[in-house]
Design a protein around this motif. Structure first.
Motif, PDB file in Angstrom:
ATOM      1  N   PHE A  33      38.150   6.388  -8.406  1.00  0.00           N
ATOM      2  CA  PHE A  33      37.526   7.863  -7.600  1.00  0.00           C
ATOM      3  C   PHE A  33      39.103   7.748  -7.675  1.00  0.00           C
ATOM      4  CE2 PHE A  33      33.334   6.405  -8.555  1.00  0.00           C
ATOM      5  CZ  PHE A  33      33.285   7.733  -8.963  1.00  0.00           C
ATOM      6  N   VAL A  34      40.059   8.963  -6.680  1.00  0.00           N
ATOM      7  CA  VAL A  34      40.898   9.219  -5.755  1.00  0.00           C
ATOM      8  C   VAL A  34      40.018  10.220  -5.546  1.00  0.00           C
ATOM      9  CG1 VAL A  34      43.265  10.445  -5.493  1.00  0.00           C
ATOM     10  CG2 VAL A  34      42.928   8.599  -7.711  1.00  0.00           C
ATOM     11  N   VAL A  35      40.639  10.379  -4.409  1.00  0.00           N
ATOM     12  CA  VAL A  35      39.840  11.752  -2.979  1.00  0.00           C
ATOM     13  C   VAL A  35      40.894  12.128  -1.886  1.00  0.00           C
ATOM     14  CG1 VAL A  35      38.126  12.075  -1.194  1.00  0.00           C
ATOM     15  CG2 VAL A  35      37.521   9.369  -2.497  1.00  0.00           C
ATOM     16  N   VAL A  36      41.374  13.172  -2.339  1.00  0.00           N
ATOM     17  CA  VAL A  36      42.240  13.544  -1.402  1.00  0.00           C
ATOM     18  C   VAL A  36      41.763  14.720   0.055  1.00  0.00           C
ATOM     19  CG1 VAL A  36      43.803  15.380  -1.584  1.00  0.00           C
ATOM     20  CG2 VAL A  36      43.601  13.707  -3.814  1.00  0.00           C
ATOM     21  N   GLY A  37      42.465  13.615   1.047  1.00  0.00           N
ATOM     22  CA  GLY A  37      41.618  14.762   2.350  1.00  0.00           C
ATOM     23  C   GLY A  37      40.944  13.554   3.415  1.00  0.00           C
ATOM     24  N   ALA A  38      41.384  12.596   4.724  1.00  0.00           N
ATOM     25  CA  ALA A  38      40.813  11.743   4.660  1.00  0.00           C
ATOM     26  C   ALA A  38      40.368  12.807   5.989  1.00  0.00           C
ATOM     27  CB  ALA A  38      41.514  10.627   5.842  1.00  0.00           C
ATOM     28  N   GLY A  39      39.744  13.831   5.768  1.00  0.00           N
ATOM     29  CA  GLY A  39      38.337  14.604   6.703  1.00  0.00           C
ATOM     30  C   GLY A  39      37.482  14.013   6.800  1.00  0.00           C
ATOM     31  N   ILE A  40      36.087  15.351   7.434  1.00  0.00           N
ATOM     32  CA  ILE A  40      34.681  14.440   7.085  1.00  0.00           C
ATOM     33  C   ILE A  40      34.589  14.458   5.556  1.00  0.00           C
ATOM     34  CG2 ILE A  40      32.722  15.821   7.807  1.00  0.00           C
ATOM     35  CD1 ILE A  40      33.551  17.030   9.972  1.00  0.00           C
ATOM     36  N   GLY A  41      34.744  15.370   5.214  1.00  0.00           N
ATOM     37  CA  GLY A  41      34.597  15.040   3.467  1.00  0.00           C
ATOM     38  C   GLY A  41      34.587  14.146   2.753  1.00  0.00           C
ATOM     39  N   GLY A  42      36.098  13.838   2.971  1.00  0.00           N
ATOM     40  CA  GLY A  42      37.289  12.412   2.706  1.00  0.00           C
ATOM     41  C   GLY A  42      36.500  10.756   3.233  1.00  0.00           C
ATOM     42  N   SER A  43      36.367  11.671   4.112  1.00  0.00           N
ATOM     43  CA  SER A  43      35.929   9.624   4.402  1.00  0.00           C
ATOM     44  C   SER A  43      34.825  10.014   4.395  1.00  0.00           C
ATOM     45  CB  SER A  43      36.132   9.995   6.030  1.00  0.00           C
ATOM     46  OG  SER A  43      37.542  10.460   6.748  1.00  0.00           O
ATOM     47  N   ALA A  46      34.500   8.805   0.509  1.00  0.00           N
ATOM     48  CA  ALA A  46      34.540   7.208   0.576  1.00  0.00           C
ATOM     49  C   ALA A  46      34.335   6.049   0.763  1.00  0.00           C
ATOM     50  CB  ALA A  46      36.596   7.296   1.116  1.00  0.00           C
ATOM     51  N   ASN A  47      33.895   6.434   1.411  1.00  0.00           N
ATOM     52  CA  ASN A  47      32.864   5.920   2.115  1.00  0.00           C
ATOM     53  C   ASN A  47      31.760   4.811   1.340  1.00  0.00           C
ATOM     54  OD1 ASN A  47      30.444   4.420   3.672  1.00  0.00           O
ATOM     55  ND2 ASN A  47      32.293   4.313   5.627  1.00  0.00           N
ATOM     56  N   ARG A  48      30.983   6.044   1.015  1.00  0.00           N
ATOM     57  CA  ARG A  48      30.201   5.910   0.021  1.00  0.00           C
ATOM     58  C   ARG A  48      30.417   5.769  -0.985  1.00  0.00           C
ATOM     59  NH1 ARG A  48      26.265   4.919   4.069  1.00  0.00           N
ATOM     60  NH2 ARG A  48      25.961   6.946   5.516  1.00  0.00           N
ATOM     61  N   LEU A  49      31.292   6.171  -1.751  1.00  0.00           N
ATOM     62  CA  LEU A  49      32.310   5.541  -3.452  1.00  0.00           C
ATOM     63  C   LEU A  49      32.225   4.591  -3.036  1.00  0.00           C
ATOM     64  CD1 LEU A  49      33.105   8.913  -4.589  1.00  0.00           C
ATOM     65  CD2 LEU A  49      30.636   8.066  -4.915  1.00  0.00           C
ATOM     66  N   SER A  50      32.595   3.722  -2.318  1.00  0.00           N
ATOM     67  CA  SER A  50      33.256   2.263  -1.839  1.00  0.00           C
ATOM     68  C   SER A  50      31.758   1.584  -2.238  1.00  0.00           C
ATOM     69  CB  SER A  50      33.985   1.941  -1.110  1.00  0.00           C
ATOM     70  OG  SER A  50      33.930   2.569   0.226  1.00  0.00           O
ATOM     71  N   GLU A  51      30.553   2.122  -1.285  1.00  0.00           N
ATOM     72  CA  GLU A  51      29.345   0.550  -0.814  1.00  0.00           C
ATOM     73  C   GLU A  51      29.340   0.122  -3.017  1.00  0.00           C
ATOM     74  OE1 GLU A  51      26.811   3.445   2.529  1.00  0.00           O
ATOM     75  OE2 GLU A  51      26.597   4.023   0.205  1.00  0.00           O
ATOM     76  N   ASN A  52      29.794   0.759  -3.618  1.00  0.00           N
ATOM     77  CA  ASN A  52      30.219   0.444  -5.070  1.00  0.00           C
ATOM     78  C   ASN A  52      30.976  -0.881  -5.163  1.00  0.00           C
ATOM     79  OD1 ASN A  52      29.638  -1.128  -7.726  1.00  0.00           O
ATOM     80  ND2 ASN A  52      28.967   1.089  -8.096  1.00  0.00           N
ATOM     81  N   PRO A  53      30.794  -2.289  -4.804  1.00  0.00           N
ATOM     82  CA  PRO A  53      31.857  -3.429  -5.301  1.00  0.00           C
ATOM     83  C   PRO A  53      32.777  -2.587  -6.935  1.00  0.00           C
ATOM     84  CG  PRO A  53      29.751  -4.230  -5.325  1.00  0.00           C
ATOM     85  CD  PRO A  53      29.244  -2.837  -5.109  1.00  0.00           C
ATOM     86  N   SER A  54      32.108  -2.489  -7.552  1.00  0.00           N
ATOM     87  CA  SER A  54      33.043  -2.461  -9.167  1.00  0.00           C
ATOM     88  C   SER A  54      33.373  -0.931  -9.372  1.00  0.00           C
ATOM     89  CB  SER A  54      31.607  -2.947 -10.001  1.00  0.00           C
ATOM     90  OG  SER A  54      30.781  -0.954 -10.189  1.00  0.00           O
ATOM     91  N   TRP A  55      33.467  -0.044  -8.291  1.00  0.00           N
ATOM     92  CA  TRP A  55      34.322   0.537  -8.049  1.00  0.00           C
ATOM     93  C   TRP A  55      35.215   0.804  -7.035  1.00  0.00           C
ATOM     94  CZ3 TRP A  55      30.099   5.042  -7.832  1.00  0.00           C
ATOM     95  CH2 TRP A  55      29.271   5.223  -8.745  1.00  0.00           C
ATOM     96  N   LYS A  56      36.961   0.840  -7.351  1.00  0.00           N
ATOM     97  CA  LYS A  56      37.721   1.286  -7.137  1.00  0.00           C
ATOM     98  C   LYS A  56      38.073   2.689  -6.098  1.00  0.00           C
ATOM     99  CE  LYS A  56      41.461  -0.502  -8.593  1.00  0.00           C
ATOM    100  NZ  LYS A  56      42.191  -1.127  -9.671  1.00  0.00           N
ATOM    101  N   VAL A  57      38.522   2.541  -5.189  1.00  0.00           N
ATOM    102  CA  VAL A  57      38.429   4.053  -4.864  1.00  0.00           C
ATOM    103  C   VAL A  57      39.696   4.102  -3.976  1.00  0.00           C
ATOM    104  CG1 VAL A  57      37.464   5.527  -2.858  1.00  0.00           C
ATOM    105  CG2 VAL A  57      35.896   3.822  -4.456  1.00  0.00           C
ATOM    106  N   LEU A  58      40.645   5.169  -3.829  1.00  0.00           N
ATOM    107  CA  LEU A  58      41.524   5.771  -3.208  1.00  0.00           C
ATOM    108  C   LEU A  58      41.646   7.195  -2.211  1.00  0.00           C
ATOM    109  CD1 LEU A  58      44.270   5.219  -2.395  1.00  0.00           C
ATOM    110  CD2 LEU A  58      45.377   6.757  -4.473  1.00  0.00           C
ATOM    111  N   GLU A 296      36.654  10.360 -11.543  1.00  0.00           N
ATOM    112  CA  GLU A 296      36.447  11.675 -10.906  1.00  0.00           C
ATOM    113  C   GLU A 296      38.267  11.901  -9.594  1.00  0.00           C
ATOM    114  OE1 GLU A 296      33.772  13.511  -8.887  1.00  0.00           O
ATOM    115  OE2 GLU A 296      32.259  12.798 -10.338  1.00  0.00           O
ATOM    116  N   ILE A 297      38.569  13.235  -9.296  1.00  0.00           N
ATOM    117  CA  ILE A 297      38.987  13.429  -8.655  1.00  0.00           C
ATOM    118  C   ILE A 297      38.298  13.635  -7.462  1.00  0.00           C
ATOM    119  CG2 ILE A 297      41.377  14.889  -7.801  1.00  0.00           C
ATOM    120  CD1 ILE A 297      42.521  13.433 -10.191  1.00  0.00           C
TER     121      ILE A 297
END
Length: 599
Positions: A33-43, A46-58, A296-297
């Motif tokens: 997953f690539v998340v664009v923008g580290a405001g509320i939505g992106g932060s 990115a946090n919740r998706l990276s709870e799954n250790p098998s998913w790489k999140v940027l 997903e992006i």
């Protein structure tokens, strides 16, 4: 030797991954997953998706790190230290006909945490009607109040105010979360107007009732402000969701000072455009890098940034894109349209006092003393945001304005407000005017359910050129009349018995605004944004043929692309959007997880 490398290499990778990146050459070429923008939505995502250790999140943020910036972490400084700084996008609007052709600054946060790092921290969940209206509009009951309230509980953590006073009767703690990542608190320092506001709710309870907690879904009345403040510091999305323990996850990479300039599409097996990667760069003259996403992006660049990025990527009105030499990926004329924002106006009265917060703005000695107290003890005026209480109101159903505009939807429903008050123990303004000498009380009013609509279009195919932003403030006469009614209501409030002897009359800037025409002129001359823009990438309705994303926030006409930020709401909240974006992003994270649970 090889065995030693296998032992050491993961440790080295973990160490690197716990840091923020500024150099795109140091990150991977592909992620889940690539998340664009580290405001509320992106932060949040990115946090919740990276709870799954098998998913790489940027997570990619165009702005700077938020760490160590006292000018934005100190709550009191929120209204004074954000415009035209390096941590803002510094947008401007086109001349606004409804505001006598004034051009306005239009601020967005360009920093980790996005606008949550520079806003006023006011936390309003919205009414039951607001959320139920979205559920009805989209046909998705997951957006109803009954469903969304669990996400508020999940994300919140009730914390003590800075002065640790007894908060009994000031909110309902059981209606809030106790262990979420985001701190929510009450005012931590008293001002001389606090008691007068509360006393007004007792002497004039029919017009200005007191409610214990404005975040139970029924916000009408006056309640103590709940703010995203953790003890003495701003609790931004970065502080809450990108804290060191989360950045230490080896599968979460955060890249800052890099702007995503385009989403790249390829045809999938069904012949639909599929978002496969993003292009990014640090400046118009810097190298362009490409990063891929296998799943997903997610765009979380805000109501301006996400709409602009969709247009730059070929999703928008086909002819307008062709005029900018942009190849159309999917023709959708709604991208960038339907912009809604709250018009704000500040009313001022002369205060019979020598102890207002004006001292901190007019006297360097007083400001330095307050700052020293804050730094030494964590107490005093600097621990709070702009207002101790918030008022959300409706006009009587038989008001003439509703007869004149019978087709205007006046808020989401009977539980939602039409205008808002915030109080300041001193002079408050969003206008670029000199701070006057003297002592004042301010009441900021906000039209919560405006009828005016604006738009965003590209000025250029250059992603580093700001788009053309037209919020359309007060283009509907309904909004002017609602503003006029709010002005009169604010004067009624300030003329109640608790303010006798303290209120010395209207300040000179509006003392001559007496008749309806004079008040309307004052409204047009002094209305400003409060920076709550929304709906430029709104969800589609059950009737179809409209909207930019579906109810699960997937962009229509393509695959592999979602938008998770304030732009997707089909209506503007009758309050402040911060809390609603957190809840939106929490639910969106679950929707994304559900989509990929079997993969």
């Amino acid at each position: 030797m090889l065995k030693i490398l296998f032992i050491i290499l993961p440790l080295l990778i973990s160490s690197v991954c716990s840091k923020l990146f500024t150099d795109p050459t140091l990150i991977a070429d592909d992620y889940d997953f690539v998340v664009v923008g580290a405001g509320i939505g992106g932060s949040v995502v990115a946090n919740r998706l990276s709870e799954n250790p098998s998913w790489k999140v940027l997570l990619i943020e165009a702005g700077m790190d938020n760490a160590g910036l006292e000018a934005i972490s100190t709550p009191f400084l929120a209204p004074t230290d954000s415009p035209n700084k390096e941590w803002t996008w510094n947008y401007t609007t086109v001349p606004q006909p409804g505001l006598l052709n004034r051009t306005l600054t239009y601020q967005r946060g360009k920093i980790l945490g996005g606008t949550s790092s520079i806003n006023f921290m006011i936390y309003t969940r919205g009414s039951t009607d607001f959320w139920d209206n979205i559920a009805s509009y989209t046909g998705d009951l997951g957006w109803s109040w009954a469903s969304i309230v669990s996400y508020f509980i999940k994300l919140e953590s009730v914390t003590a105010p800075a002065d640790h006073h007894d908060t009994k009767g000031q909110w309902q703690p059981l209606a809030h979360g106790l262990s979420g990542p985001l701190a929510i608190s009450l005012p931590g320092a008293s001002t001389e107007i606090n008691k007068r506001i509360v006393q007004t709710t007792r002497t004039n309870s029919s017009e200005f009732p007191f409610i214990v907690d404005g975040n139970t879904g029924f916000p009408l009345g006056i309640s103590w402000v709940q703010a995203t403040i953790n003890d003495t510091l701003r609790a931004s999305a970065a502080a809450a969701y990108l804290a060191p323990q989360y950045l230490a996850r080896p599968n979460l990479h955060v890249l800052i000072q890099q702007q995503v300039t385009k989403v790249i599409f390829q045809k999938n097996g069904r012949g639909l455009p599929h978002a496969t990667s993003v292009q990014l760069s640090s400046s118009p003259s810097s190298p362009i890098f490409t990063v891929s996403a296998s799943r997903e992006i997610i765009l979380s660049a805000g109501s301006i940034g996400s709409a602009q990025l969709l247009l730059l990527s070929g999703i928008g009105e086909q002819e307008a894109l062709a005029a900018q030499n942009i190849t159309s990926v999917f023709n959708n004329p709604e991208v960038g349209q339907n912009m809604i924002d709250h018009p704000c106006l500040v009313n001022h009265w002369i205060a019979n006092s020598t102890n207002t917060l004006d001292l901190l703005s007019q006297n360097t000695t007083d400001f330095n003393a307050a700052e020293a107290q804050y730094e030494a003890t964590g107490e005093g005026e600097m621990v709070d945001t702009v207002s101790p209480l918030i008022g959300i109101f409706r006009l009587p159903p038989n008001s003439a304005i509703f007869k004149e505009f019978p087709k205007v939807k006046t808020a989401s429903g009977p539980n939602a407000g039409q205008f808002e008050f915030l109080w300041r123990d001193g002079w408050a303004t969003f206008l670029p005017v000199p701070y006057p000498n003297g002592s004042y009380t301010s009441v900021s009013q906000v039209v919560l359910s405006p009828a005016s609509r604006g738009s965003l279009v590209l000025a250029s195919s250059d992603p580093f050129t700001a788009p053309i932003i037209d919020p359309g403030f007060l283009t509907s006469e309904y909004d002017v009349l609602m503003s006029r009614a709010a002005v009169k209501a604010s004067r009624d409030f300030m003329n109640t018995p608790p303010w006798k002897g303290f209120n010395m009359g209207l300040a000179p800037d509006q003392a001559d605004a007496v008749t309806d025409d004079e008040i309307d002129t004052y409204v047009r001359e002094n209305t400003t944004p409060i920076y709550h823009m929304t709906s430029t990438v709104r969800m589609e309705s059950t009737t179809g043929g409209d909207g930019v994303v579906d109810s699960s926030l997937q962009v229509k006409g393509v695959t592999g692309l979602r938008v998770v930020d304030n732009s997707v709401f089909p209506f503007i909240i009758e309050g402040h959007p911060e809390a609603t974006i957190y809840a939106l992003a929490e639910r969106a994270s679950d929707l994304i997880k559900f989509t990929w649970k079997d993969f």
